[in-house]
Scaffold this motif. Structure first.
Motif, PDB file in Angstrom:
ATOM      1  N   LEU A   1      49.064  48.909  46.839  1.00  0.00           N
ATOM      2  CA  LEU A   1      49.983  48.246  47.772  1.00  0.00           C
ATOM      3  C   LEU A   1      50.630  47.094  47.020  1.00  0.00           C
ATOM      4  N   GLU A   2      51.959  47.097  47.024  1.00  0.00           N
ATOM      5  CA  GLU A   2      52.692  46.129  46.221  1.00  0.00           C
ATOM      6  C   GLU A   2      53.314  45.044  47.101  1.00  0.00           C
TER       7      GLU A   2
ATOM      8  N   LEU B   1      40.930  37.861  55.446  1.00  0.00           N
ATOM      9  CA  LEU B   1      41.357  37.667  54.065  1.00  0.00           C
ATOM     10  C   LEU B   1      40.589  38.592  53.124  1.00  0.00           C
ATOM     11  N   ILE B   2      41.342  39.346  52.318  1.00  0.00           N
ATOM     12  CA  ILE B   2      40.727  40.267  51.369  1.00  0.00           C
ATOM     13  C   ILE B   2      40.588  39.598  49.999  1.00  0.00           C
ATOM     14  N   TYR B   3      41.712  39.181  49.451  1.00  0.00           N
ATOM     15  CA  TYR B   3      41.762  38.497  48.161  1.00  0.00           C
ATOM     16  C   TYR B   3      42.900  37.496  48.197  1.00  0.00           C
ATOM     17  N   PHE B   4      42.809  36.499  47.314  1.00  0.00           N
ATOM     18  CA  PHE B   4      43.931  35.606  47.105  1.00  0.00           C
ATOM     19  C   PHE B   4      44.012  35.233  45.630  1.00  0.00           C
ATOM     20  N   SER B   5      45.145  34.656  45.282  1.00  0.00           N
ATOM     21  CA  SER B   5      45.396  34.308  43.882  1.00  0.00           C
ATOM     22  C   SER B   5      46.108  32.973  43.816  1.00  0.00           C
ATOM     23  N   TYR B   6      45.626  32.089  42.960  1.00  0.00           N
ATOM     24  CA  TYR B   6      46.254  30.778  42.794  1.00  0.00           C
ATOM     25  C   TYR B   6      47.340  30.795  41.724  1.00  0.00           C
ATOM     26  N   ASP B   7      47.271  31.761  40.828  1.00  0.00           N
ATOM     27  CA  ASP B   7      48.272  31.793  39.759  1.00  0.00           C
ATOM     28  C   ASP B   7      48.145  33.127  39.043  1.00  0.00           C
TER      29      ASP B   7
ATOM     30  N   VAL C   1      42.465  43.505  43.068  1.00  0.00           N
ATOM     31  CA  VAL C   1      43.845  43.012  43.029  1.00  0.00           C
ATOM     32  C   VAL C   1      44.280  42.835  41.591  1.00  0.00           C
ATOM     33  N   SER C   2      45.582  42.713  41.445  1.00  0.00           N
ATOM     34  CA  SER C   2      46.166  42.483  40.123  1.00  0.00           C
ATOM     35  C   SER C   2      47.326  41.520  40.273  1.00  0.00           C
ATOM     36  N   ARG C   3      47.387  40.513  39.382  1.00  0.00           N
ATOM     37  CA  ARG C   3      48.521  39.600  39.376  1.00  0.00           C
ATOM     38  C   ARG C   3      48.898  39.333  37.911  1.00  0.00           C
ATOM     39  N   GLU C   4      49.710  40.232  37.394  1.00  0.00           N
ATOM     40  CA  GLU C   4      50.165  40.123  36.013  1.00  0.00           C
ATOM     41  C   GLU C   4      51.411  39.247  35.882  1.00  0.00           C
ATOM     42  N   LYS C   5      52.192  39.182  36.936  1.00  0.00           N
ATOM     43  CA  LYS C   5      53.374  38.322  36.969  1.00  0.00           C
ATOM     44  C   LYS C   5      53.313  37.461  38.221  1.00  0.00           C
ATOM     45  N   LYS C   6      53.923  36.302  38.154  1.00  0.00           N
ATOM     46  CA  LYS C   6      53.801  35.347  39.250  1.00  0.00           C
ATOM     47  C   LYS C   6      54.333  35.910  40.557  1.00  0.00           C
TER      48      LYS C   6
ATOM     49  N   SER D   1      49.366  42.754  43.643  1.00  0.00           N
ATOM     50  CA  SER D   1      49.075  44.123  44.050  1.00  0.00           C
ATOM     51  C   SER D   1      47.658  44.229  44.597  1.00  0.00           C
ATOM     52  N   LEU D   2      47.527  44.970  45.677  1.00  0.00           N
ATOM     53  CA  LEU D   2      46.214  45.273  46.250  1.00  0.00           C
ATOM     54  C   LEU D   2      45.890  46.719  45.903  1.00  0.00           C
ATOM     55  N   ILE D   3      44.678  46.943  45.400  1.00  0.00           N
ATOM     56  CA  ILE D   3      44.275  48.262  44.934  1.00  0.00           C
ATOM     57  C   ILE D   3      43.055  48.728  45.713  1.00  0.00           C
TER      58      ILE D   3
END
Lengths: 114, 110
Positions: free
Chosen positions: B21-22, B45-51, B66-71, B75-77
């Motif tokens: 899920l993007e 809340l499933i996941y979160f990201s600060y940066d 989850v994945s956060r390669e760019k700000k 993505s939720l996997i």
């Protein structure tokens, strides 16, 4: 840990009647408080928020909410409901000194009768 | 206005599939969140990201990553989708005291 209680799962009102949706929170310090609305098939839209200052907060679409520290409440009100107000309403709390992660109540579904 | 875009409004996947899920935001927000919404349970809340490349577990991370390669993209996997992951998924981003939500992705796992 912070928590939010919305005691009413469903509320039914007639168009033109007044509305009050209840929200109680549990948190040690003064939290940041929010009300969101979600129309069917849509994301969440911010109605109003309280951080500090005047405890009566005005929002969009004619909504207002009052922060009562003594009752740990942040109830949402509208003096005259319109049919388009039928939606799901969520109260949320954010810890003012921490992670800024919203915790949501379970929501109240508003049904408006013509 | 800040925009948070979730690429799919509706998805139907089979049990055992890997699902992505993007979520993309266009205002350089640092914080991004994934919530799951179920009737009577509100948003959890499933996941979160600060940066970028940072992620933290929320209240219900089991079965998700989850994945956060760019700000701008979070993505939720679902590594192996199961029927109990049928739900509405909402992405949000935050800067300062402003939170913006996407329109949601309704996922059905069959």
């Amino acid at each position: 840990a912070q928590s939010v209680t919305q005691p009413d799962i469903h509320i039914t009102v007639s168009e033109g009647a007044s509305l009050e949706l209840r929200c109680n929170y549990s948190y040690g310090a003064t939290p940041y408080l929010f009300w969101y609305v979600q129309s069917p098939g849509q994301g969440l839209q911010l109605l109003l928020k309280y951080f500090s200052g005047d405890t009566l907060v005005q929002g969009i679409k004619g909504f207002e909410a009052e922060f009562k520290r003594s009752q740990s409440s942040f109830n949402l009100r509208k003096p005259s409901v319109h049919w388009s107000d039928a939606a799901e309403y969520f109260c949320a709390v954010v810890s003012s000194g921490g992670s800024y992660i919203p915790t949501f109540g379970r929501g109240t579904s508003l049904i408006v009768h013509p | 206005d800040v925009k948070v875009t979730q690429s799919s409004r509706y998805l139907v996947k089979r049990t055992g599939e890997k699902v992505f899920l993007e979520c993309v935001q266009d205002m350089d927000h640092e914080n991004m969140f994934w919530y799951r919404q179920d009737p009577g349970l509100g948003l959890r809340l499933i996941y979160f990201s600060y940066d970028v490349k940072m992620k933290e577990k929320g209240d219900i991370p089991e079965g998700y990553s989850v994945s956060r390669e760019k700000k701008e993209r979070f993505s939720l996997i679902l590594e192996s989708a199961s029927t109990n992951q049928t739900s509405m998924y909402l992405c949000a981003s935050r800067r300062g005291d402003g939170y913006t939500f996407g329109s949601g992705t309704r996922l059905t796992v069959v």
